[in-house]
Design an enzyme around this catalytic site. Structure first.
Site, PDB file in Angstrom:
ATOM      1  N   PRO A  95       0.829  -1.204   0.000  1.00 54.81           N
ATOM      2  CA  PRO A  95       0.000   0.000   0.000  1.00 54.81           C
ATOM      3  C   PRO A  95       0.863   1.253   0.000  1.00 54.81           C
ATOM      4  CG  PRO A  95      -0.885  -1.601   1.524  1.00 54.81           C
ATOM      5  CD  PRO A  95       0.438  -2.160   1.052  1.00 54.81           C
ATOM      6  N   CYS A  96       0.489   2.211  -0.847  1.00 55.49           N
ATOM      7  CA  CYS A  96       1.347   3.377  -1.066  1.00 55.49           C
ATOM      8  C   CYS A  96       0.687   4.676  -0.637  1.00 55.49           C
ATOM      9  CB  CYS A  96       1.720   3.471  -2.548  1.00 55.49           C
ATOM     10  SG  CYS A  96       0.279   3.620  -3.644  1.00 55.49           S
TER      11      CYS A  96
END
EC number: 2.1.1.37
Length: 479
Positions: free
Chosen positions: A81-82
């Site tokens: 997840p960014c």
């Protein structure tokens, strides 16, 4: 023989897995926590892939290892997840947004450390490369023996009809590996979606999904010039009040895509014209969910759940990795593996020698034992010797001593870790029985040549057991 195997961490709705499969990899497992994304993943990949629908922190790599059936993992792929690193969320802030998901990149290292795949691939937003978590993981991966390359590239150079920059990291235990470079051939919006039937005439339920608007917004869309027009082209009377204020950014909102260019980045707001340039080039509406998925390069028959909120569907599509981009990077990794594993390049003996050298990079348990040996004053070990036909994990040729660091499952230890799966019981009983028989033959060979050996089990390598383990090693080495 499983062929080239892959595991997809943070697999989302399956963009990475789709690309890997198109490149010829057998994706044995995916891991995803989100319910909607997991539902889409199962729709498209459940036939050949085990989905761990749970928090990656709770996934035991031993469960992944069982799926490999004794073979090495060819590729570990991940897109953590960014959100905390994305430029949209950071806006003008220099640091990452304080988001607990930022630390999940360390799970990529954990899986690499414990599974020891031959190659690794990580993709994420470009800003990740600036942060300490990424730099720390890169340093630790290099410490495991991976040759690494990481670059920021634009997916529009890889056959994706979309402007989207990505950070790519590749690594290999076999030696130098380089990120595939793109071409100057662009795929346009026109080539991707112009020939689709209208949402009103389609039988595809995904193509029917797009928003309707209040009269004022709909009129604004209708008078926005075709093929690239934006809100800056509108008379002031048709501008929203919030857009009349000075210094308002995000000029692309309520803008149309251009037919003969790539699209803007397909984000989680791709079905909302207030979130970006997501209006159809000529139709008086936003993109449909199918059009957005096609601009992400999902196959036209890729399935998504339709019983969820439209915003959740848009988020799933926008957060996905473009399969075509993943396919091209995976194809490059496959060609790297082919150099070693194609039978017309190396014979079986040479490939076995190469794989032994990969194994000798050391599992996590082996590295712990090596460090312990050094701390006890027994650091003059070797990882192989020509004096023995078998291959212990650590050897002292001068002392004629060998140490085996055995995984409990694969070597049939009588402990909790050695418990066999309930499914396909006969296969596992035969597999582990053969492993134990081979171990006994190796032990007999060592003793017949005047060597002594010590077996250290995976379950014994725990902090609370270190004192007993140190005593066993000292007695073995000094006897």
């Amino acid at each position: 023989m499983l062929g080239y195997t892959a595991v997809d961490l943070f697999c989302g709705c399956g963009g990475m897995t789709e690309g890997l499969r198109q490149a010829g990899f057998h994706v044995i497992a995916g891991i995803e926590l989100d319910d909607n994304a997991a539902s889409a993943y199962k729709m498209n990949h459940e036939d050949s892939t085990v989905l761990f629908h749970e928090n990656i922190l709770d996934v035991n790599t031993d469960d992944i290892a069982k799926l490999l059936k004794g073979e090495p993992l060819s590729l570990l792929a991940a897109c953590p997840p960014c959100q905390g690193f994305s430029s949209l969320r950071r806006k003008n802030k220099k640091g990452a947004v304080n988001d607990p998901r930022n630390k999940l990149i360390h799970q990529f290292y954990r899986f690499a450390d414990e599974l020891r795949p031959i190659t690794i691939m990580l993709e994420n937003v470009p800003a990740l490369s600036e942060y300490d978590d990424f730099k720390e993981v890169v340093k630790k991966l290099a410490g495991l023996g991976y040759s690494l390359d990481h670059q920021i590239v634009n997916v529009e150079r890889y056959g994706v009809p979309q402007r989207r920059k990505r950070l790519v990291l590749l690594g290999s235990l076999l030696g130098n590996i380089q990120i595939k470079q793109g071409s100057n051939t662009l795929v346009t919006v026109r080539a991707t979606i112009e020939n689709l039937e209208s949402p009103e005439d389609t039988s595809d339920p995904i193509h029917k999904i797009y928003p309707t608007h209040k009269e004022k917004i709909q009129r604004q869309i209708e008078i926005t010039p075709h093929d690239g027009g934006s809100r800056s082209d509108l008379p002031e009377d048709y501008l929203l009040e919030c857009h009349k204020k000075p210094g308002i950014g995000f000029k692309d909102v309520y803008g149309r895509l251009r037919w003969d260019s790539v699209s803007s980045t397909i984000t989680g707001g791709c079905l909302n014209p207030s979130k970006g340039r997501f209006l159809h080039p000529v139709a008086n509406r936003t993109l449909t969910a199918r059009e957005a998925a096609l601009l992400q390069t999902f196959p036209s028959n890729y399935r998504f759940p339709i019983d969820i909120r439209r915003s959740a569907l848009a988020l799933m599509i926008g957060n996905a990795l473009p399969p075509e981009f993943c396919r091209q990077q995976a194809q490059s990794v496959k060609e790297h593996l082919d150099v070693i594993f194609m039978p017309d390049i190396f014979d079986k003996e040479k490939r076995s020698q190469i794989m032994r050298s990969v194994k000798n990079k050391g599992t996590k348990q082996e590295l712990i034992i090596r460090e312990l040996l050094c701390s006890l004053g027994f650091g003059q070990y070797r990882l192989s010797t020509s004096q023995l036909r078998c291959a212990p994990d650590i050897v002292y040729p001068g002392r004629k001593k060998a140490i085996f660091v055995n995984g409990c499952f694969w070597h049939g230890h009588d402990c909790q870790r050695g418990t066999l799966p309930s499914s396909n019981r006969e296969f596992w009983e035969e597999k582990i029985s053969n492993n134990k028989q081979r171990d006994n033959i190796n032990y007999q060979e060592i003793e017949s040549q005047g060597w002594s050996f010590l077996v250290i089990w995976q379950c014994e390598i725990k902090r609370k057991n270190m004192t007993n383990l140190e005593e066993r090693i000292i007695i073995f080495m000094q006897s």
